[in-house]
Design an enzyme around this catalytic site. Structure first.
Site, PDB file in Angstrom:
ATOM      1  N   GLU A   1      81.113  26.575  15.505  1.00  0.00           N
ATOM      2  CA  GLU A   1      82.294  25.767  15.208  1.00  0.00           C
ATOM      3  C   GLU A   1      82.847  26.079  13.818  1.00  0.00           C
ATOM      4  O   GLU A   1      82.220  26.781  13.024  1.00  0.00           O
ATOM      5  CB  GLU A   1      81.951  24.277  15.333  1.00  0.00           C
ATOM      6  CG  GLU A   1      81.607  23.916  16.761  1.00  0.00           C
ATOM      7  CD  GLU A   1      81.364  22.433  16.967  1.00  0.00           C
ATOM      8  OE1 GLU A   1      81.118  21.703  15.985  1.00  0.00           O
ATOM      9  OE2 GLU A   1      81.429  22.007  18.126  1.00  0.00           O
TER      10      GLU A   1
ATOM     11  N   CYS B   1      83.959  27.205  29.753  1.00  0.00           N
ATOM     12  CA  CYS B   1      85.346  26.736  29.661  1.00  0.00           C
ATOM     13  C   CYS B   1      86.284  27.804  30.245  1.00  0.00           C
ATOM     14  O   CYS B   1      85.874  28.930  30.541  1.00  0.00           O
ATOM     15  CB  CYS B   1      85.711  26.422  28.214  1.00  0.00           C
ATOM     16  SG  CYS B   1      86.031  27.879  27.197  1.00  0.00           S
TER      17      CYS B   1
ATOM     18  N   CYS C   1      82.881  29.936  21.565  1.00  0.00           N
ATOM     19  CA  CYS C   1      81.877  29.443  22.506  1.00  0.00           C
ATOM     20  C   CYS C   1      80.680  30.400  22.589  1.00  0.00           C
ATOM     21  O   CYS C   1      80.773  31.580  22.237  1.00  0.00           O
ATOM     22  CB  CYS C   1      82.470  29.322  23.902  1.00  0.00           C
ATOM     23  SG  CYS C   1      83.828  28.171  24.061  1.00  0.00           S
TER      24      CYS C   1
ATOM     25  N   GLU D   1      79.251  31.698  25.261  1.00  0.00           N
ATOM     26  CA  GLU D   1      79.433  32.793  26.213  1.00  0.00           C
ATOM     27  C   GLU D   1      80.207  33.943  25.574  1.00  0.00           C
ATOM     28  O   GLU D   1      79.878  35.111  25.727  1.00  0.00           O
ATOM     29  CB  GLU D   1      80.195  32.302  27.453  1.00  0.00           C
ATOM     30  CG  GLU D   1      79.521  31.175  28.217  1.00  0.00           C
ATOM     31  CD  GLU D   1      79.966  29.785  27.730  1.00  0.00           C
ATOM     32  OE1 GLU D   1      80.136  29.563  26.499  1.00  0.00           O
ATOM     33  OE2 GLU D   1      80.135  28.911  28.608  1.00  0.00           O
TER      34      GLU D   1
ATOM     35  N   CYS E   1      86.434  31.191  28.313  1.00  0.00           N
ATOM     36  CA  CYS E   1      85.254  32.045  28.546  1.00  0.00           C
ATOM     37  C   CYS E   1      85.290  32.659  29.944  1.00  0.00           C
ATOM     38  O   CYS E   1      84.908  33.819  30.117  1.00  0.00           O
ATOM     39  CB  CYS E   1      83.976  31.252  28.340  1.00  0.00           C
ATOM     40  SG  CYS E   1      83.664  30.921  26.596  1.00  0.00           S
TER      41      CYS E   1
ATOM     42  N   ASN F   1      77.388  28.671  20.379  1.00  0.00           N
ATOM     43  CA  ASN F   1      78.716  28.292  19.914  1.00  0.00           C
ATOM     44  C   ASN F   1      78.703  28.170  18.389  1.00  0.00           C
ATOM     45  O   ASN F   1      77.702  27.781  17.790  1.00  0.00           O
ATOM     46  CB  ASN F   1      79.252  27.024  20.608  1.00  0.00           C
ATOM     47  CG  ASN F   1      78.318  25.843  20.604  1.00  0.00           C
ATOM     48  OD1 ASN F   1      77.113  25.987  20.479  1.00  0.00           O
ATOM     49  ND2 ASN F   1      78.867  24.656  20.751  1.00  0.00           N
TER      50      ASN F   1
HETATM   51 ZN   LIG Z   1      84.111  28.732  26.322  1.00  0.00          ZN
END
Ligand SMILES: [Zn+2]
Length: 151
Positions: free
Chosen positions: A44, A91, A53, A55, A94, A42
């Site tokens: 940010e 999430c 993210c 993934e 993703c 990930n």
């Molecule tokens: Zn995600």
């Protein structure tokens, strides 16, 4: 490539996570049908919304290199001060991105709880508890490319 080996690559990817705001580090390792693996972490952003993210990082790296057929993805994640990682599932965003390229019935999502991540070089299979799901199981009734094709 065993599932455990894929989880270890996801743990390596997690080390690269850029998380100065949430301190929640995630790593992913995406296994393509030909055996190639793309790792992702990930990333940010101070603007929060541009955050990506692990993934999706892995998928976008793969697609940008011409790989669009996948077998499995391993995902590990947790706060950066934890010694033992809990299960960390993708999430919703993703899941939708995975659904663009993976066959929902066969694309495997490997979620790993991992002990002793403060010493990755000594991780053994005993430190890892894996939960295997299909994409369809984590994204039932998903909207995907098939919805846009007229047969
Ligand atoms: Zn995600």
């Amino acid at each position: 490539m065993t599932d455990f080996e894929l989880v270890k690559l996801a743990l390596e990817a997690r080390e690269m996570a850029y998380t100065p705001y949430s301190h929640h580090k995630v790593g992913a390792a995406l296994l393509c049908k030909d055996g190639t693996v793309f790792k992702g972490c990930n990333v940010e952003n101070a603007g929060y919304t541009p955050t990506n993210c692990a993934e999706r990082t892995a998928v976008f790296k793969a697609v940008s290199e011409g790989y669009k057929e996948y077998e499995a993805i391993a995902v590990v994640g947790g706060m950066d001060n934890l010694k033992d990682l809990p299960l960390c599932a993708p999430c919703g965003v993703c899941r939708q991105v995975l659904n663009e390229f993976g066959d929902p019935d066969t694309f495997r999502i490997i979620l790993a709880e991992v002990k002793n991540v403060d010493d990755l070089s000594n991780i053994t299979q005993d430190d890892v508890k894996m939960t295997n799901k299909t994409l369809k199981e984590i994204l039932p009734l998903g909207f995907g490319p098939k919805n846009l094709y007229i047969e």
